[in-house]
Design an enzyme around this catalytic site. Sequence first.
Site, PDB file in Angstrom:
ATOM      1  CE1 TYR A 143      -3.713   2.530   0.802  1.00  0.00           C
ATOM      2  CE2 TYR A 143      -1.918   3.613   1.973  1.00  0.00           C
ATOM      3  CZ  TYR A 143      -3.181   3.654   1.405  1.00  0.00           C
ATOM      4  OH  TYR A 143      -3.901   4.820   1.421  1.00  0.00           O
ATOM      5  CD  GLU A 169      -5.596   4.481  -1.553  1.00  0.00           C
ATOM      6  OE1 GLU A 169      -5.742   4.679  -0.343  1.00  0.00           O
ATOM      7  OE2 GLU A 169      -6.510   4.062  -2.279  1.00  0.00           O
TER       8      GLU A 169
END
Length: 371
Positions: A101, A189
Amino acid sequence: MKLLEHEGLRLLSEAGIPVPSFIVVKSPEEAERAASRIGLPVVLKAQVLVGGRGKAGGVKVVESLEAARRVASELLGSRIRGEIVEELLVAEVVEHVEELYLSIIVDRASNSHLVLASRMGGIDVEELSKNHPEALVRVSIDPLTGLRDWHTRIILKRLGLSSPAGDRLRGIIKSLYNVYTHYNCDLAEINPLSLKSDGELVALDAKVIVDDNAARVRGLKLGREVGAESEASKLGLNYVELDGEIGIVCNGAGLTMATMDLVNSLGGRPACFLDLGGGATAELVYKALKLLSERPHVKVVFLNVLAGITRCDEVAAGVVRIYDELGGAKKIVVRLVGTNEDEGRRILESRGISYFTRMLDAAQEAVKLAS
Ligand code: GDP
Ligand code: MN
């Protein structure tokens, strides 16, 4: 403005971050063709702005051309968390051994940028920070100094990632930071950032929220209509999206705010508001009303005009045009006073369109119709 996955992936790719090869399609036939060009298996991904598409059934791996066509026809036109799927991404399936992530967000609490990274990618960051806070690395970046080598060193060390993946991640963090600052993003992101067995990293998903003004200044070209905000800005108008039921159109910021407050105090909820500014022509009034009436969440359009430079007859002509076009499909409440008021009213009356002169009466009617 929130970007669709394929738009976000394009920005990442332009910044030098590896992304899978992909093609955007709008029909099952195109999906089949794309799958054959990319090579099976491929992953079909619904291009909607809501998160958690995977869990909601919006991400499907297919092994054959026949399946690509079938799954595409199931996904296209369906709803993922309420949003209609109009486009699919057909992407190469990237085999990987781990999902990371990585994101950069504005941290309002500390007036800084925050890099978030984890080796537990694939799940959303809310869940990650709630259930596995120890697995989430957080490093603040002072906007004045920007991203430095020591930031990335700390991140790599805390992740326990060594070369060659570590070196690649260092480069990806820098590239992501460049995208983030270039478009004044609220969020950039990558989740998941997949780690392949040879240490290569590939961004499998992108969530990017750019600042509208920065996007304009930077000449960001998106191959789609980007919602009501941009439609309105093409007309030279300011549109703000909200989540209620009453679409508010006024002339002037002060009247717009007062109308919002009045609607709220009467128990109504504004769906959005649009400021016509001064001197609106019939054409502009019509286009503004059309834009609002087309918004799916707008139940009632409330036009509140106190004409000064604006002329009521022009406004009325715009109202007549939208009435003719909609034929009652959407309720419109009109309050009209000011310059050329008599002429404006005559135009509305001649077409049997009712209107209010008192703002309070009109607002009450709008709230009543919306409930
Ligand atoms: P989201 O649910 O909206 O965040 O959609 P994602 O694009 O992140 O996809 C959800 C999940 O599908 C990811 O976490 C991956 O595990 C998986 N996935 C997406 N793209 C690929 C791909 O190209 N290859 C493989 N193997 N898995 C993928
Ligand atoms: Mn994702």
